[in-house]
Design an enzyme around this catalytic site. Structure first.
Site, PDB file in Angstrom:
ATOM      1  NE  ARG A  15      -2.446  -1.757   3.150  1.00 46.71           N
ATOM      2  CZ  ARG A  15      -3.429  -1.754   4.482  1.00 46.71           C
ATOM      3  NH1 ARG A  15      -3.848  -0.363   5.298  1.00 46.71           N
ATOM      4  NH2 ARG A  15      -2.648  -2.317   4.672  1.00 46.71           N
ATOM      5  CD  GLN A  73       8.933 -14.761   7.493  1.00 42.59           C
ATOM      6  OE1 GLN A  73       8.991 -13.460   7.107  1.00 42.59           O
ATOM      7  NE2 GLN A  73       7.736 -15.523   8.102  1.00 42.59           N
ATOM      8  CG  ASN A 224       0.196  -0.969   7.293  1.00 42.03           C
ATOM      9  OD1 ASN A 224       1.051  -1.704   7.095  1.00 42.03           O
ATOM     10  ND2 ASN A 224      -1.108  -1.503   8.588  1.00 42.03           N
ATOM     11  CE1 TYR A 363      28.306  31.765  -6.774  1.00 46.56           C
ATOM     12  CE2 TYR A 363      30.318  32.376  -8.353  1.00 46.56           C
ATOM     13  CZ  TYR A 363      29.561  31.323  -6.954  1.00 46.56           C
ATOM     14  OH  TYR A 363      30.005  30.408  -7.429  1.00 46.56           O
ATOM     15  CG  ASN A 374      31.822  47.605   2.244  1.00 45.85           C
ATOM     16  OD1 ASN A 374      31.442  47.154   0.768  1.00 45.85           O
ATOM     17  ND2 ASN A 374      31.317  48.275   2.771  1.00 45.85           N
TER      18      ASN A 374
HETATM   19  C1  UD1 Z   1      -0.359  -7.646  13.910  1.00 47.18           C
HETATM   20  C2  UD1 Z   1      -0.572  -8.699  14.902  1.00 47.18           C
HETATM   21  C3  UD1 Z   1      -2.534  -8.383  15.772  1.00 47.18           C
HETATM   22  C4  UD1 Z   1      -2.155  -7.059  15.791  1.00 47.18           C
HETATM   23  C5  UD1 Z   1      -1.801  -6.275  14.576  1.00 47.18           C
HETATM   24  C6  UD1 Z   1      -1.027  -4.763  14.543  1.00 47.18           C
HETATM   25  C7  UD1 Z   1      -0.251 -11.260  14.246  1.00 47.18           C
HETATM   26  C8  UD1 Z   1      -0.958 -12.330  14.051  1.00 47.18           C
HETATM   27  N1  UD1 Z   1      -1.245 -10.569  14.472  1.00 47.18           N
HETATM   28  O1  UD1 Z   1      -1.536  -8.276  12.776  1.00 47.18           O
HETATM   29  O2  UD1 Z   1      -2.860  -8.880  16.265  1.00 47.18           O
HETATM   30  O3  UD1 Z   1      -3.356  -5.707  16.690  1.00 47.18           O
HETATM   31  O4  UD1 Z   1      -0.436  -6.836  14.133  1.00 47.18           O
HETATM   32  O5  UD1 Z   1      -0.527  -3.987  13.645  1.00 47.18           O
HETATM   33  O6  UD1 Z   1       0.670 -11.359  14.886  1.00 47.18           O
HETATM   34  N2  UD1 Z   1       5.913 -10.134   9.317  1.00 47.18           N
HETATM   35  C9  UD1 Z   1       7.108 -10.678   8.972  1.00 47.18           C
HETATM   36  N3  UD1 Z   1       6.245 -11.974   7.925  1.00 47.18           N
HETATM   37  C10 UD1 Z   1       5.772 -12.219   7.953  1.00 47.18           C
HETATM   38  C11 UD1 Z   1       4.342 -11.310   8.822  1.00 47.18           C
HETATM   39  C12 UD1 Z   1       4.043 -10.240   9.119  1.00 47.18           C
HETATM   40  O7  UD1 Z   1       8.208 -10.297   8.863  1.00 47.18           O
HETATM   41  O8  UD1 Z   1       5.150 -13.633   8.559  1.00 47.18           O
HETATM   42  C13 UD1 Z   1       5.677  -8.682   9.741  1.00 47.18           C
HETATM   43  C14 UD1 Z   1       4.935  -7.408   9.028  1.00 47.18           C
HETATM   44  O9  UD1 Z   1       6.041  -7.141   7.717  1.00 47.18           O
HETATM   45  C15 UD1 Z   1       4.639  -6.238   9.512  1.00 47.18           C
HETATM   46  C16 UD1 Z   1       4.303  -6.917  10.529  1.00 47.18           C
HETATM   47  O10 UD1 Z   1       5.338  -8.405  10.765  1.00 47.18           O
HETATM   48  O11 UD1 Z   1       5.472  -5.623   9.526  1.00 47.18           O
HETATM   49  C17 UD1 Z   1       2.679  -7.244  10.935  1.00 47.18           C
HETATM   50  O12 UD1 Z   1       2.198  -8.168  10.466  1.00 47.18           O
HETATM   51  P1  UD1 Z   1       0.873  -8.042   9.444  1.00 47.18           P
HETATM   52  O13 UD1 Z   1       0.561  -9.284   9.338  1.00 47.18           O
HETATM   53  O14 UD1 Z   1       0.532  -7.345   8.526  1.00 47.18           O
HETATM   54  O15 UD1 Z   1      -0.032  -8.182  10.455  1.00 47.18           O
HETATM   55  P2  UD1 Z   1      -1.820  -7.674  11.297  1.00 47.18           P
HETATM   56  O16 UD1 Z   1      -1.758  -8.476  10.032  1.00 47.18           O
HETATM   57  O17 UD1 Z   1      -0.854  -6.462  11.105  1.00 47.18           O
END
Ligand code: UD1
Ligand code: CA
Length: 456
Positions: A15, A73, A224, A363, A374
């Site tokens: 996004r 990852q 985001n 300049y 001056n």
């Molecule tokens: C997560 C939480 C949710 C919380 C929210 C707050 C989980 C399952 N849920 O949801 O309870 O309210 O954050 O914002 O944890 N990321 C990785 N690898 C992955 C997945 C995610 O590095 O495999 C990182 C993403 O880059 C991101 C963060 O972890 O920065 C959060 O991941 P995302 O899947 O967006 O979590 P939410 O659905 O927002």
């Protein structure tokens, strides 16, 4: 207690609509990840592990100056999966703190409180929000104890009404994560391995999961999109300006100062509206900065003033010097004490001596100027011959008449005097007068042109 920190930064950030990995987008002149690493460092961890995926190489490269443990990852299978990838590197006896590369405003004291709660069992950071849509909700028992987190997409009607949310930030004994994470499944609506699932597992093991409440919603806002990036930027700027006010700097409007780097101020500094600070800026005692100035990597000594609309970069301004309004000091400009550079003057690689004045429309480039010089309005140093740059040197107490052209290389010795409108190509000796301009002729009885008769 030995602390290890895991920062999750593998997500793509679709996004943002940008080829730049999300965590490299900037807040206050630094990447979001850099902000998170800075607060992480302040907790004195034995290691910081950063989990990367999308744009991994770019992220690593951008953080090359930091000592970090990189964990790749390959596939983003969920936050639980992400943390699990780092666990083999984590000491069993450590306490682990999980942070996010896209949550840059998190406060040190909040994290200290959270980590202290997590020596025996996991603890999580929660927040009260007005609109909990999209977040995981905190489930609590009748006695208010934390039972776990249910994700928005998995929640029932009743759970959706809960407005205490999971920030995602969590601390736990490494041993607990090593035990519970491998057992976390992905049988949920998103098919992801959820990190917060370890909380319910700990509760099932008769552990008490503590919760710490964040100070505000913004503190834990994850970025985001660019709207959120901007919200976080404004909050960060406001925090910085308010801190300056607390430190005794008079900031005309805390909402109209942008610091994209570091700013150090002496006593009684005043900063007017719409000033932009970049890189490292140091302002001495009593310095005043007028409205709409941009200062990038500059040092300004005690009592100096920079007036409205001036732009200074890689420059040093001496004590009690005066700059602007509408001045441009380019890299390599050094003003000595009491020097003055006025409106519509551009300088570059210029040493302007003590008390010397370049007040209007000039300049001055590649120039060493002594004290008490001056420089008249409209004076230009011709430092470039189309191929090479050359130097102009002006001794002490030189006077340069208005609209003079100083063709470098050129030296004017102490006390040299240049008549207005001169094009000077030859060295001028001590106390010599140089004039090089067409002689004035006055024509007696000269007739002004009359109106044309209309024939072409
Ligand atoms: C997560 C939480 C949710 C919380 C929210 C707050 C989980 C399952 N849920 O949801 O309870 O309210 O954050 O914002 O944890 N990321 C990785 N690898 C992955 C997945 C995610 O590095 O495999 C990182 C993403 O880059 C991101 C963060 O972890 O920065 C959060 O991941 P995302 O899947 O967006 O979590 P939410 O659905 O927002
Ligand atoms: Ca998700």
């Amino acid at each position: 207690m030995n602390l290890e920190i895991i920062i999750l930064a593998a997500g793509q950030g679709t996004r943002m609509k940008s080829p730049l990995p999300k965590v490299l987008h900037q807040i206050a002149g630094q990447s979001m990840l850099q902000h998170v690493i800075s607060v992480a460092r302040d907790l004195n961890p034995s290691a910081i592990h950063v989990v990367v995926g999308h744009g991994a190489e770019e992220v690593k490269e951008a953080m090359a100056a930091e000592t970090l443990q990189w964990v790749v990852q390959e596939q983003q299978l969920g936050t639980g999966h992400a943390v699990l990838q780092a666990m083999p590197r984590v000491d069993e006896r450590s306490t682990v703190l999980v942070l996010y590369g896209d949550v840059p405003l998190i406060r040190l004291d909040t994290l200290q409180g959270l980590v202290e709660k997590a020596t025996k069992a996991p603890a999580l950071l929660t927040a009260q929000v007005t609109d909990p849509a999209g977040y995981g909700r905190i489930l609590r028992g009748d006695d208010d104890s934390v039972l776990g987190v249910v994700e928005h997409k998995d929640a029932n009607q009743e759970q959706l009404l809960i407005n205490e949310i999971n920030t995602g930030v969590l601390a736990a004994p490494a041993a607990d994560l090593k035990r519970y994470l491998p057992a976390v499944g992905n049988a949920n609506s998103q098919g992801e391995y959820y990190l917060p699932d370890v909380l319910a597992m700990a509760v099932a093991d008769d552990k008490t999961v503590a919760a710490q409440l964040a100070t505000s919603e913004l503190e834990v806002l994850g970025v985001n999109d660019r709207l959120q990036l901007n919200q976080v930027e404004r909050e960060c700027q406001l925090r910085q300006a308010q801190q300056l006010l607390r430190d005794g700097v008079s900031v005309a409007d805390a909402a109209r100062l942008d610091i994209r780097g570091s700013l150090h101020c002496g006593v009684d500094v005043s900063i007017d509206i719409n000033v932009v600070i970049e890189g490292q800026v140091v302002l001495g005692d009593g310095v005043s900065i007028g409205p709409n100035c941009v200062l990038k990597n500059v040092t300004i000594a005690d009592g100096a003033s920079v007036h409205a609309m001036s732009h200074l970069e890689d420059a040093r301004v001496g004590a009690k010097a005066n700059v602007g309004p509408y001045a441009r000091l380019r890299p390599g400009t050094v003003l000595a004490e009491g020097a003055r550079v006025g409106n519509f003057v551009e300088t570059k690689k210029a040493n302007i001596g003590a008390g010397s004045k370049v007040n209007h429309l000039s300049y001055i480039g590649d120039c060493d100027m002594g004290a008490g010089v001056n420089v008249g309005a409209g004076t230009i140093t011709c430092n470039y011959d189309g191929v090479n740059k050359h130097k102009t040197s002006l001794g002490d107490d030189v006077f340069v008449g208005s609209n003079s052209t100083l063709v470098a290389p050129l030296a004017v010795a102490d006390g040299g005097f240049i008549g207005a409108g001169s094009t000077v190509t030859k060295a001028v000796g001590e106390k010599e007068l140089a004039v090089s301009r067409a002689k004035q002729r006055n024509i007696l009885g000269w007739q002004r042109p009359g109106k044309d008769s209309g024939e072409a």
